[in-house]
Design an enzyme around this catalytic site. Structure first.
Site, PDB file in Angstrom:
ATOM      1  CG  HIS A  42      -5.768  -8.803   1.105  1.00  0.00           C
ATOM      2  ND1 HIS A  42      -5.882  -9.182  -0.153  1.00  0.00           N
ATOM      3  CD2 HIS A  42      -5.531  -7.685   0.968  1.00  0.00           C
ATOM      4  CE1 HIS A  42      -5.881  -8.234  -1.251  1.00  0.00           C
ATOM      5  NE2 HIS A  42      -5.949  -7.014  -0.198  1.00  0.00           N
ATOM      6  CG  HIS A  44      -5.513   0.566  -3.648  1.00  0.00           C
ATOM      7  ND1 HIS A  44      -4.765   0.101  -2.709  1.00  0.00           N
ATOM      8  CD2 HIS A  44      -6.647  -0.342  -3.832  1.00  0.00           C
ATOM      9  CE1 HIS A  44      -5.291  -0.861  -1.840  1.00  0.00           C
ATOM     10  NE2 HIS A  44      -6.387  -0.980  -2.773  1.00  0.00           N
ATOM     11  CE1 TYR A  99      -6.146  -7.106  -6.683  1.00  0.00           C
ATOM     12  CE2 TYR A  99      -6.270  -8.304  -4.738  1.00  0.00           C
ATOM     13  CZ  TYR A  99      -6.184  -6.991  -5.385  1.00  0.00           C
ATOM     14  OH  TYR A  99      -5.754  -5.962  -4.738  1.00  0.00           O
ATOM     15  CE  LYS A 154      -6.280  -1.091   5.202  1.00  0.00           C
ATOM     16  NZ  LYS A 154      -7.421  -1.303   4.369  1.00  0.00           N
ATOM     17  NE  ARG A 169      -3.532  -2.336   2.864  1.00  0.00           N
ATOM     18  CZ  ARG A 169      -3.090  -3.655   3.253  1.00  0.00           C
ATOM     19  NH1 ARG A 169      -1.855  -3.749   3.931  1.00  0.00           N
ATOM     20  NH2 ARG A 169      -4.152  -4.267   3.319  1.00  0.00           N
ATOM     21  NE  ARG A 203      -2.879  -3.711  -1.534  1.00  0.00           N
ATOM     22  CZ  ARG A 203      -2.534  -4.285  -0.607  1.00  0.00           C
ATOM     23  NH1 ARG A 203      -1.176  -4.369  -0.560  1.00  0.00           N
ATOM     24  NH2 ARG A 203      -3.218  -5.125   0.365  1.00  0.00           N
TER      25      ARG A 203
END
Length: 362
Positions: A334, A308, A343, A238, A214, A311
């Site tokens: 994730h 993004h 994806y 995150k 990110r 990404r």
């Protein structure tokens, strides 16, 4: 309550004392225990304040009086006033998170939001560059006599680099920005002082596409996070989750050039250990990084793309190249495999497009 919009703070102050206390305790739980980002805390707290304000209007005076009827009524009202499906899904998630916390904390006798369903958020397929387009974008800084050209169409003045100082959406100026505009030298040659910025731009693009991190993760990297021997970067993602992400030989060359010839020219006493620096020596700001990516993409005539988008492109190209879905999940950071599965949808859509174009029975 600190932070939030003026309207949210005003509603918070008008709540009964028990509800205000519950909101404040919930915010502290999100920030300190769950280690959520400031953005996530603000969004969830705003949703909970809205929920409790609705509960008061329905006759509740304490958070313990919340029930499923109030929650559903609140979501129905949000839909009536035009909230998007994605917003409704997030608000339902905020209500469930608050309810579960309140039950554990003894504020609610039961987890009233446990059975609460939420609308399935519509998920658009992300914009993905072709492999050749991504390669052209990453290599764009090396093909230009100056790092200033990409911003000519988007910058505040001709010849202004995306790093140039200008206010963000909140009216703040990027600490890392250039104070004066940078322009090409005579006959289109680059000025020596532009070279460090060009090297920085190349590293930024290589990291965004080569690792799929990110933009906030890339800008948060320190010099010590780069393991040159194993060619991996240590990323803080995150929720404070740390992961190691590999990068390739082109990225290694770009990092070596940047650390040898670029970063030393920009570093100042306040730079700290930041890997990527703005032209004034501060840590590169994600907003500035987004402008840099968009500027180079526009200068090449590529589809509009953001960090993004790079990404997304990295993940899609990995899967198309045969990478395992769970490996891609780990690389991207994730927490749920469901976030990575989008994806596979992108790859299927490309396959369908190729089939329709090439197969005689399509």
């Amino acid at each position: 309550m600190t932070g939030g919009t003026r309207a949210t703070r005003a509603i918070h102050e008008a709540l009964p004392p028990a509800m205000r206390e519950a909101v404040d305790d919930f915010a502290e739980h999100l920030a300190r225990v769950r280690n959520r980002s400031a953005h996530t805390v603000r969004a969830y707290v705003a949703d909970v304040v809205s929920l409790l304000d609705h509960a008061v209007r329905m006759g509740c005076s304490a958070p313990g009086e919340l029930d499923l009827t109030v929650l559903r009524s609140w979501l129905a009202r949000q839909r009536t006033v035009g909230a998007a499906r994605t917003s409704l899904a997030r608000r339902a998630a905020a209500a469930r998170t608050f309810s579960a916390w309140a039950h554990r904390a003894g504020v609610l006798p039961t987890d009233v939001a446990a059975p609460l369903s939420s609308p399935r958020a519509h998920r658009d397929l992300p914009t993905v560059l072709r492999a050749d387009q991504a390669a052209a974008l990453v290599e764009a800084p090396d093909r230009r006599p100056s790092a200033t050209r990409p911003a000519e169409a988007t910058g505040p003045a001709a010849g202004t680099h995306p790093d140039a100082a200008r206010p963000d959406a909140a009216g703040h100026r990027d600490d890392s920005a250039i104070g004066a505009t940078r322009q090409d030298g005579p006959a289109g040659t680059a000025r020596p002082e532009d070279e460090p910025v060009r090297l920085r731009d190349r590293v930024l693009l290589e990291l965004l596409y080569g690792t799929g991190v990110r933009v906030s993760e890339a800008c948060g990297l320190d010099v010590a996070d780069v393991d040159h021997g194993r060619r991996v970067v240590r990323v803080l993602g995150k929720g404070g989750r740390e992961r190691s992400v590999p990068y390739g030989v082109p990225a290694q060359r770009a990092i070596d050039d940047w650390l040898r010839s670029g970063r030393p020219a920009l570093v100042v006493p306040g730079s700290g250990e930041a890997l990527l620096l703005g032209a004034r020596g501060g840590r590169l700001n994600p907003t500035t990084a987004r402008r840099i990516v968009a500027g180079y993409a526009e200068s090449l005539g590529l589809p509009r793309v953001s960090p993004h988008g790079l990404r997304h492109s990295a993940a899609t190209h990995l899967l198309e190249g045969g990478a395992d879905l769970r490996a891609v999940q780990e690389l991207l950071g994730h927490s749920s495999l469901g976030s990575t599965q989008i994806y596979t949808h992108v790859s299927v859509e490309r396959l369908r497009a190729a089939y329709r174009q090439a197969h005689p029975r399509a």
